[in-house]
Design a protein around this motif. Structure first.
Motif, mmCIF file in Angstrom:
data_model
loop_
_atom_site.group_PDB
_atom_site.id
_atom_site.type_symbol
_atom_site.label_atom_id
_atom_site.label_comp_id
_atom_site.label_asym_id
_atom_site.label_seq_id
_atom_site.Cartn_x
_atom_site.Cartn_y
_atom_site.Cartn_z
ATOM 1 N N PHE A 7 0.839 -1.188 0.000
ATOM 2 C CA PHE A 7 0.000 0.000 0.000
ATOM 3 C C PHE A 7 0.877 1.241 0.000
ATOM 4 O O PHE A 7 2.001 1.232 0.500
ATOM 5 C CB PHE A 7 -0.866 0.052 1.265
ATOM 6 N N LEU A 8 0.331 2.326 -0.546
ATOM 7 C CA LEU A 8 1.014 3.619 -0.516
ATOM 8 C C LEU A 8 -0.019 4.722 -0.368
ATOM 9 O O LEU A 8 -1.067 4.684 -1.032
ATOM 10 C CB LEU A 8 1.803 3.833 -1.817
ATOM 11 N N ILE A 9 0.249 5.692 0.492
ATOM 12 C CA ILE A 9 -0.635 6.844 0.666
ATOM 13 C C ILE A 9 0.059 8.088 0.126
ATOM 14 O O ILE A 9 1.226 8.349 0.434
ATOM 15 C CB ILE A 9 -1.008 7.048 2.145
ATOM 16 N N ILE A 10 -0.667 8.853 -0.702
ATOM 17 C CA ILE A 10 -0.174 10.105 -1.272
ATOM 18 C C ILE A 10 -1.103 11.231 -0.847
ATOM 19 O O ILE A 10 -2.326 11.074 -0.829
ATOM 20 C CB ILE A 10 -0.102 10.029 -2.807
ATOM 21 N N THR A 48 3.387 -3.178 3.675
ATOM 22 C CA THR A 48 3.093 -4.431 2.992
ATOM 23 C C THR A 48 1.815 -5.069 3.514
ATOM 24 O O THR A 48 1.511 -5.008 4.707
ATOM 25 C CB THR A 48 4.267 -5.410 3.168
ATOM 26 N N VAL A 49 1.074 -5.688 2.605
ATOM 27 C CA VAL A 49 -0.102 -6.470 2.999
ATOM 28 C C VAL A 49 0.377 -7.667 3.805
ATOM 29 O O VAL A 49 1.270 -8.403 3.381
ATOM 30 C CB VAL A 49 -0.876 -6.964 1.759
ATOM 31 N N ARG A 50 -0.213 -7.851 4.985
ATOM 32 C CA ARG A 50 0.167 -8.973 5.830
ATOM 33 C C ARG A 50 -1.089 -9.490 6.518
ATOM 34 O O ARG A 50 -2.182 -9.006 6.257
ATOM 35 C CB ARG A 50 1.192 -8.515 6.879
ATOM 36 N N HIS A 51 -0.935 -10.481 7.375
ATOM 37 C CA HIS A 51 -2.090 -10.995 8.096
ATOM 38 C C HIS A 51 -2.660 -9.895 8.985
ATOM 39 O O HIS A 51 -1.945 -9.048 9.511
ATOM 40 C CB HIS A 51 -1.695 -12.203 8.954
ATOM 41 N N VAL A 91 -7.228 -7.840 5.305
ATOM 42 C CA VAL A 91 -8.674 -7.650 5.151
ATOM 43 C C VAL A 91 -8.943 -6.508 4.168
ATOM 44 O O VAL A 91 -9.795 -6.608 3.289
ATOM 45 C CB VAL A 91 -9.343 -7.365 6.508
ATOM 46 N N LEU A 92 -8.213 -5.395 4.327
ATOM 47 C CA LEU A 92 -8.388 -4.257 3.433
ATOM 48 C C LEU A 92 -8.035 -4.630 1.997
ATOM 49 O O LEU A 92 -8.775 -4.302 1.057
ATOM 50 C CB LEU A 92 -7.520 -3.085 3.907
ATOM 51 N N ALA A 93 -6.923 -5.318 1.803
ATOM 52 C CA ALA A 93 -6.523 -5.722 0.456
ATOM 53 C C ALA A 93 -7.566 -6.652 -0.166
ATOM 54 O O ALA A 93 -7.939 -6.493 -1.336
ATOM 55 C CB ALA A 93 -5.156 -6.411 0.494
ATOM 56 N N GLY A 94 -8.055 -7.608 0.626
ATOM 57 C CA GLY A 94 -9.076 -8.514 0.125
ATOM 58 C C GLY A 94 -10.357 -7.787 -0.238
ATOM 59 O O GLY A 94 -11.007 -8.080 -1.247
#
Length: 354
Positions: A128-131, A176-179, A184-187
């Motif tokens: 993820f990245l926030i701009i 990074t997407v992790r457990h 949950v957000l990525a899914g």
């Protein structure tokens, strides 16, 4: 970009906007345009759909891209793919126009880099990245041979529910997407990308609110401080985490409220309560999810040779009679008839069997 090119780009873009779906505001594909117009159209379209920035590419003649943009009532969700791009939003553009939004990017494929707020970071798939639109930035994404694929959520800073200075600490700091909540957000975003076309305007409002709650929870997780979340955001993040846990374990016939509650360090009573607020029991929600997976698999021509009970067992139904009755109650026909209809065959004249 010349005035002629800009005019051609605007006309070309207008033909790709679809009015049939209340939530979709853009469906853009470079293949729909003449080669000479593709990058000019992308530049013009993305400048209007997202935060205005300067875009460049070294090979406009071979540029290939696509974008779907959806209005989720207060936030904007985009599914994007493109070859190598350089992007710059200098202080001059910030002064000219600042919508005061954050962009959350989830990179699905390819690589990139970003410089903002004194940070210089690389980005790869699964991050993820926030701009922040209020701060100058520059970066790049994709290559000539390996296009970048990304999901993007653009939303007002004020809507997040976190202090701006806290989110500022996350700007240009990939995670990074992790457990846990980031998974949950990525899914959620990936599922949304697959199903956003079917959303009504009313659905979009609800999905947008859930999305913001999950983003807030993921940001709070980065600080390891969930106290910055509102009670509603905490509740929604917990519910989404529970839903994700259940979906990943539907094939386990021993999936119970006790195991779900223990995995989330809450009491069974609390688990029942959050589902009660949704107007459904835990058992009913698990059964509904299992039936949906069976319904999908039975209509899949690739699984035509697999026995019906094998599909049912895959999703946690150990008893054939129980599965058949539940399926008929949910869909008004037997599993066999559903499979036959999906294949274009006549419904079975046999009694209610699998």
């Amino acid at each position: 970009m010349t005035e002629t090119a800009r005019g051609e780009a605007t006309i070309s873009c207008a033909t790709t906007i679809r009015r049939g779906h209340m939530t979709k505001i853009l469906d853009w594909h470079s293949k729909d345009l003449a080669v000479r117009d593709r990058f000019a159209s992308w530049y013009d379209t993305m400048s209007r759909a997202h935060v205005h920035a300067w875009l460049t590419t070294k090979h406009p003649a071979s540029f290939d891209a696509s974008a779907r943009v959806f209005d989720l009532g207060g936030l904007q969700f985009s599914v994007m793919s493109h070859h190598r791009l350089e992007v710059s939003r200098p202080a001059k553009l910030v002064r000219q126009s600042d919508p005061e939004v954050f962009q959350l990017h989830l990179l699905l494929g390819g690589a990139g880099g970003i410089t903002q707020g004194g940070r210089d970071a690389g980005l790869h798939a699964g991050q993820f990245l926030i701009i922040d639109s209020s701060r100058p930035y520059q970066g790049w994404r994709g290559t000539e041979d390996d296009p970048a694929e990304a999901l993007l959520v653009q939303f007002p800073r004020a809507a997040l529910g976190l202090r701006s200075d806290m989110v500022g600490r996350l700007v240009a700091a990939p995670f990074t997407v992790r457990h846990g909540i980031t998974a949950v957000l990525a899914g959620h975003l990936k599922h949304l990308a697959e199903n956003a076309d079917g959303l009504t305007a009313r659905d979009a409002q609800a999905v947008g609110a859930v999305t913001l709650d999950l983003i807030a929870a993921a940001c709070a997780d980065r600080f390891e401080d969930t106290t910055v979340l509102s009670p509603e955001s905490r509740r929604q993040a917990l519910l989404s985490s529970v839903h994700d846990f259940i979906r990943r374990r539907l094939g386990d016939p021993d999936l119970t409220p006790e195991t779900i509650a223990a995995a989330h360090q809450i009491s069974v009573r609390q688990l029942y309560k959050i589902f009660q607020e949704q107007g459904v029991t835990v058992a009913a929600w698990i059964r509904r999810c299992r039936l949906e997976r069976c319904h999908r698999d039975l209509a899949d021509p690739r699984l035509r040779s697999r026995p019906i009970q094998s599909i049912a067992a895959r999703w946690g139904f150990t008893d054939a009679g129980t599965f058949s009755r539940a399926f008929r109650a949910a869909y008004g026909m037997s599993p066999r008839d559903h499979r036959n209809l999906a294949a274009g065959d006549r419904p079975s004249s046999r009694p209610d069997h699998l």
